[in-house]
Design a protein around this motif. Structure first.
Motif, PDB file in Angstrom:
ATOM      1  N   PRO A  80      19.508 -21.256  19.496  1.00 20.95           N
ATOM      2  CA  PRO A  80      19.115 -21.904  18.235  1.00 20.95           C
ATOM      3  C   PRO A  80      18.043 -22.956  18.468  1.00 20.95           C
ATOM      4  CG  PRO A  80      21.258 -22.692  18.956  1.00 20.95           C
ATOM      5  CD  PRO A  80      20.903 -21.556  19.861  1.00 20.95           C
ATOM      6  N   ALA A  81      17.050 -22.997  17.588  1.00 18.52           N
ATOM      7  CA  ALA A  81      16.007 -24.014  17.701  1.00 18.52           C
ATOM      8  C   ALA A  81      16.597 -25.393  17.459  1.00 18.52           C
ATOM      9  CB  ALA A  81      14.891 -23.714  16.699  1.00 18.52           C
ATOM     10  N   VAL A  82      17.380 -25.526  16.403  1.00 14.24           N
ATOM     11  CA  VAL A  82      18.087 -26.768  16.088  1.00 14.24           C
ATOM     12  C   VAL A  82      19.536 -26.406  15.771  1.00 14.24           C
ATOM     13  CG1 VAL A  82      18.249 -28.773  14.566  1.00 14.24           C
ATOM     14  CG2 VAL A  82      15.999 -27.837  15.166  1.00 14.24           C
ATOM     15  N   PRO A  83      20.519 -26.927  16.502  1.00 13.82           N
ATOM     16  CA  PRO A  83      21.923 -26.592  16.221  1.00 13.82           C
ATOM     17  C   PRO A  83      22.307 -26.924  14.779  1.00 13.82           C
ATOM     18  CG  PRO A  83      21.721 -27.739  18.314  1.00 13.82           C
ATOM     19  CD  PRO A  83      20.372 -27.822  17.655  1.00 13.82           C
ATOM     20  N   GLN A  84      22.856 -25.942  14.106  1.00 18.40           N
ATOM     21  CA  GLN A  84      23.235 -26.100  12.701  1.00 18.40           C
ATOM     22  C   GLN A  84      24.732 -26.417  12.607  1.00 18.40           C
ATOM     23  OE1 GLN A  84      20.903 -25.898  10.195  1.00 18.40           O
ATOM     24  NE2 GLN A  84      19.390 -25.667  11.840  1.00 18.40           N
ATOM     25  N   LEU A  85      25.062 -27.690  12.670  1.00 16.71           N
ATOM     26  CA  LEU A  85      26.466 -28.087  12.575  1.00 16.71           C
ATOM     27  C   LEU A  85      27.034 -27.878  11.180  1.00 16.71           C
ATOM     28  CD1 LEU A  85      26.401 -31.399  14.670  1.00 16.71           C
ATOM     29  CD2 LEU A  85      27.043 -29.099  15.417  1.00 16.71           C
ATOM     30  N   ASN A  86      26.143 -27.802  10.186  1.00 17.55           N
ATOM     31  CA  ASN A  86      26.636 -27.607   8.818  1.00 17.55           C
ATOM     32  C   ASN A  86      27.211 -26.215   8.610  1.00 17.55           C
ATOM     33  OD1 ASN A  86      24.179 -26.336   9.053  1.00 17.55           O
ATOM     34  ND2 ASN A  86      23.470 -26.881   6.989  1.00 17.55           N
ATOM     35  N   ASN A  87      26.992 -25.292   9.560  1.00 13.71           N
ATOM     36  CA  ASN A  87      27.646 -23.985   9.477  1.00 13.71           C
ATOM     37  C   ASN A  87      29.157 -24.142   9.462  1.00 13.71           C
ATOM     38  OD1 ASN A  87      25.189 -22.672   9.462  1.00 13.71           O
ATOM     39  ND2 ASN A  87      25.234 -22.136  11.633  1.00 13.71           N
ATOM     40  N   TYR A  88      29.656 -25.045  10.286  1.00 16.06           N
ATOM     41  CA  TYR A  88      31.102 -25.267  10.357  1.00 16.06           C
ATOM     42  C   TYR A  88      31.596 -25.979   9.101  1.00 16.06           C
ATOM     43  CZ  TYR A  88      31.100 -23.784  15.212  1.00 16.06           C
ATOM     44  OH  TYR A  88      30.989 -23.038  16.355  1.00 16.06           O
ATOM     45  N   THR A  89      30.787 -26.843   8.544  1.00 15.75           N
ATOM     46  CA  THR A  89      31.180 -27.519   7.304  1.00 15.75           C
ATOM     47  C   THR A  89      31.316 -26.516   6.162  1.00 15.75           C
ATOM     48  OG1 THR A  89      30.034 -29.525   8.026  1.00 15.75           O
ATOM     49  CG2 THR A  89      30.582 -29.346   5.692  1.00 15.75           C
ATOM     50  N   ARG A  90      30.322 -25.626   6.039  1.00 18.47           N
ATOM     51  CA  ARG A  90      30.387 -24.612   4.982  1.00 18.47           C
ATOM     52  C   ARG A  90      31.550 -23.652   5.210  1.00 18.47           C
ATOM     53  NH1 ARG A  90      25.126 -23.943   6.313  1.00 18.47           N
ATOM     54  NH2 ARG A  90      25.528 -21.767   6.898  1.00 18.47           N
TER      55      ARG A  90
END
Length: 311
Positions: A80-90
């Motif tokens: 990943p270019a930038v880790p998407q922590l909001n995936n876990y939130t969603r």
């Protein structure tokens, strides 16, 4: 006489008193375990390949859960270019994985406590007490391991439905009862040998000291069977946590869904709503408790199913 003198002058080459360095090369190679070394090498190669087949997809799933849906579709094996922590939130809120996670903890936790208690008591009685019908009961319970579960789900649905255990939040009670019935035969079969191999003298000594059957079981025999209890608890946890067929048929209300049902429902929605990052995050949330339990209790698992080293 000559034959006798020759044998006396030339000791056997496989005699234990001859140092290994003075033995023929063929025997020295055997002493080093040349064949065993080759088998061990092949054994390690096969296990390494198997470990990679298990670990690499898991690692791919974990780092994919931090990618956007576009990155997953365009660069499936890239980082990943930038880790998407909001995936876990969603995944936890919008996909309701948090609710499914709580339902799974309730159902699996309650079923595990009940099945371990009933299974241990049943296995102890069948292993330590002799009474008419003992073997018939034991083999009848073990026969449950051979019964295909898909043949029982429809009758089980009508039985629990007529009992009112599939409506509302009581649906979790019905699923818990089904889980207990599903895991009980294996639990009794696994623990029976542990209780049967415990020394008879310990139970007799407890009886002489005035301990009753319940006290002997809970304070003496149960702690001695701790390795077996830990092992069968892990096996039951893994089987119940990943169970899908029983909740699919019995758990029809969405508010009562467990994680397996929630993941299938989320995957079906991907045809209409593209959120692959959230789906991979949901998979990781589902897998992490299993990994944690195995890592923590792996020593108990190996000690419970491995050969005893006690003298």
């Amino acid at each position: 006489m000559s034959a006798t003198s020759t044998s006396a002058e030339e000791p056997r080459t496989d005699s234990p008193i001859i140092p290994p360095e003075h033995r023929p090369a063929r025997l020295r190679a055997g002493a080093r375990g040349g064949d065993g070394l080759g088998f061990a090498t092949l054994h390690h190669v096969i296990l390494t390949i198997w470990a990679l087949l298990v670990i690499l997809p898991l690692l791919w799933t974990i780092y994919t859960s931090f990618k956007t849906s576009q990155e997953i579709l365009t660069e499936p094996f890239g980082l990943p270019a930038v880790p998407q922590l909001n995936n876990y939130t969603r995944a936890w809120t919008e996909a309701r994985i948090g609710d499914y996670f709580l339902n799974t903890l309730i159902v699996v936790g309650a079923a595990l406590i009940i099945v371990m208690t009933l299974g241990a008591m049943c296995a102890y009685v069948l292993a330590r007490f002799r009474f008419p019908g003992n073997r018939i009961i034991y083999f009848g319970i073990v026969a449950g391991l051979t019964f295909p579960i898909f043949l029982a789900v429809v009758p089980l649905f009508f039985v629990l439905s007529n009992m009112g255990l599939l409506q509302g939040r009581l649906g979790l009670v019905g699923v818990t009862m089904a889980y207990v019935a599903f895991a009980l035969p294996f639990t009794v079969f696994f623990l029976h040998s542990f209780f049967a191999n415990l020394p008879e003298e310990i139970g007799e000594a407890a009886a002489i000291d005035g301990a009753g059957d319940f006290r002997t079981f809970f304070q003496i025999m149960l702690p001695m069977a701790k390795p077996g209890l830990a092992s069968v608890a892990i096996f039951n946890f893994l089987g119940l946590w990943n169970q899908y067929l029983l909740p699919l048929v019995l758990n029809t209300e969405r508010s009562n869904y467990v994680l397996a049902q929630g993941l299938v429902n989320l995957q079906a929605q991907q045809g209409y709503k593209v959120d692959w990052g959230g789906m991979f995050a949901s998979v990781v949330i589902t897998v992490i408790p299993v990994i944690i339990v195995y890592v923590i209790f792996q020593r108990q698992l190996q000690g419970g199913v491995g050969p005893s080293t006690s003298k």
